[in-house]
Design a protein around this motif. Structure first.
Motif, PDB file in Angstrom:
ATOM      1  N   ILE A  51      -5.239  41.900  -5.589  1.00  0.00           N
ATOM      2  CA  ILE A  51      -4.664  41.310  -6.801  1.00  0.00           C
ATOM      3  C   ILE A  51      -5.726  40.520  -7.561  1.00  0.00           C
ATOM      4  CG2 ILE A  51      -3.036  39.571  -7.634  1.00  0.00           C
ATOM      5  CD1 ILE A  51      -1.042  40.629  -5.617  1.00  0.00           C
ATOM      6  N   ILE A  52      -6.579  39.789  -6.849  1.00  0.00           N
ATOM      7  CA  ILE A  52      -7.657  39.047  -7.514  1.00  0.00           C
ATOM      8  C   ILE A  52      -8.629  40.011  -8.190  1.00  0.00           C
ATOM      9  CG2 ILE A  52      -9.672  37.573  -7.093  1.00  0.00           C
ATOM     10  CD1 ILE A  52      -7.982  36.184  -4.917  1.00  0.00           C
ATOM     11  N   TYR A  53      -9.006  41.091  -7.495  1.00  0.00           N
ATOM     12  CA  TYR A  53      -9.917  42.081  -8.075  1.00  0.00           C
ATOM     13  C   TYR A  53      -9.297  42.740  -9.310  1.00  0.00           C
ATOM     14  CZ  TYR A  53     -12.575  46.367  -8.662  1.00  0.00           C
ATOM     15  OH  TYR A  53     -13.307  47.388  -9.186  1.00  0.00           O
ATOM     16  N   ALA A  54      -8.024  43.120  -9.209  1.00  0.00           N
ATOM     17  CA  ALA A  54      -7.364  43.767 -10.347  1.00  0.00           C
ATOM     18  C   ALA A  54      -7.239  42.818 -11.521  1.00  0.00           C
ATOM     19  CB  ALA A  54      -5.989  44.286  -9.922  1.00  0.00           C
ATOM     20  N   GLY A  55      -7.000  41.538 -11.248  1.00  0.00           N
ATOM     21  CA  GLY A  55      -6.938  40.558 -12.335  1.00  0.00           C
ATOM     22  C   GLY A  55      -8.280  40.404 -13.022  1.00  0.00           C
ATOM     23  N   GLY A  56      -9.363  40.353 -12.250  1.00  0.00           N
ATOM     24  CA  GLY A  56     -10.699  40.272 -12.837  1.00  0.00           C
ATOM     25  C   GLY A  56     -11.042  41.516 -13.631  1.00  0.00           C
ATOM     26  N   ARG A  57     -10.666  42.660 -13.099  1.00  0.00           N
ATOM     27  CA  ARG A  57     -10.937  43.908 -13.814  1.00  0.00           C
ATOM     28  C   ARG A  57     -10.108  43.993 -15.100  1.00  0.00           C
ATOM     29  NH1 ARG A  57     -11.064  50.050 -11.482  1.00  0.00           N
ATOM     30  NH2 ARG A  57     -11.395  50.992 -13.499  1.00  0.00           N
ATOM     31  N   PHE A  58      -8.885  43.486 -15.037  1.00  0.00           N
ATOM     32  CA  PHE A  58      -8.039  43.453 -16.230  1.00  0.00           C
ATOM     33  C   PHE A  58      -8.689  42.613 -17.325  1.00  0.00           C
ATOM     34  CE2 PHE A  58      -4.378  41.641 -18.598  1.00  0.00           C
ATOM     35  CZ  PHE A  58      -3.863  42.824 -19.094  1.00  0.00           C
ATOM     36  N   ALA A  59      -9.208  41.454 -16.932  1.00  0.00           N
ATOM     37  CA  ALA A  59      -9.883  40.595 -17.909  1.00  0.00           C
ATOM     38  C   ALA A  59     -11.120  41.288 -18.466  1.00  0.00           C
ATOM     39  CB  ALA A  59     -10.268  39.268 -17.263  1.00  0.00           C
ATOM     40  N   TRP A  60     -11.891  41.967 -17.621  1.00  0.00           N
ATOM     41  CA  TRP A  60     -13.088  42.665 -18.081  1.00  0.00           C
ATOM     42  C   TRP A  60     -12.731  43.800 -19.032  1.00  0.00           C
ATOM     43  CZ3 TRP A  60     -18.072  42.016 -18.539  1.00  0.00           C
ATOM     44  CH2 TRP A  60     -18.868  43.109 -18.832  1.00  0.00           C
ATOM     45  N   GLU A  61     -11.718  44.588 -18.703  1.00  0.00           N
ATOM     46  CA  GLU A  61     -11.308  45.689 -19.580  1.00  0.00           C
ATOM     47  C   GLU A  61     -10.780  45.170 -20.914  1.00  0.00           C
ATOM     48  OE1 GLU A  61      -8.492  47.848 -17.238  1.00  0.00           O
ATOM     49  OE2 GLU A  61     -10.033  48.879 -16.084  1.00  0.00           O
ATOM     50  N   SER A  64     -13.942  43.904 -22.861  1.00  0.00           N
ATOM     51  CA  SER A  64     -14.850  44.953 -23.326  1.00  0.00           C
ATOM     52  C   SER A  64     -14.163  45.958 -24.250  1.00  0.00           C
ATOM     53  CB  SER A  64     -15.472  45.684 -22.136  1.00  0.00           C
ATOM     54  OG  SER A  64     -14.482  46.388 -21.424  1.00  0.00           O
ATOM     55  N   GLY A  65     -12.840  45.948 -24.294  1.00  0.00           N
ATOM     56  CA  GLY A  65     -12.121  46.841 -25.207  1.00  0.00           C
ATOM     57  C   GLY A  65     -11.960  48.254 -24.683  1.00  0.00           C
ATOM     58  N   SER A  66     -12.211  48.492 -23.417  1.00  0.00           N
ATOM     59  CA  SER A  66     -12.050  49.845 -22.868  1.00  0.00           C
ATOM     60  C   SER A  66     -10.589  50.084 -22.478  1.00  0.00           C
ATOM     61  CB  SER A  66     -12.964  50.029 -21.657  1.00  0.00           C
ATOM     62  OG  SER A  66     -12.622  49.118 -20.642  1.00  0.00           O
TER      63      SER A  66
END
Length: 97
Positions: A51-61, A64-66
């Protein structure tokens, strides 16, 4: 024929004398329960990390607008957590009975 009837009668007499045995834990059951506790701990840790990884990836996406792939990851981690939690509850109800 009488030998067969005698052996059947002796079998019933022997079985009737067994009585009510006391329950006893099987050999190595403490090691198995320790392994189950370790796996429960690992399931909770992996769910938290995912969940922490997915939250960080969500913020990155989002930044970055991907394309957004991480909401699926968050939903999958949450469903996995629900399954892992309910499996433990069901096993406690079955084993504890």
């Amino acid at each position: 024929m009488s030998i067969m009837l005698t052996s059947i009668g002796d079998t019933f007499v022997t079985l009737a004398q067994v009585g009510n045995p006391t329950p006893e834990a099987p050999p190595l059951s403490d090691k198995i329960m320790q392994f189950v506790r370790y796996m429960t701990w690992f399931a909770m840790l992996s769910g938290t990390v995912s969940i922490i990884y997915a939250g960080g990836r969500f913020a990155w996406e989002k930044w970055s607008g991907s394309g957004l792939q991480s909401p699926k990851m968050v939903a999958g981690a949450m469903v996995g957590g629900v399954v892992a939690t309910s499996a433990g509850t069901i096993m406690n109800a079955v084993i504890g009975a």
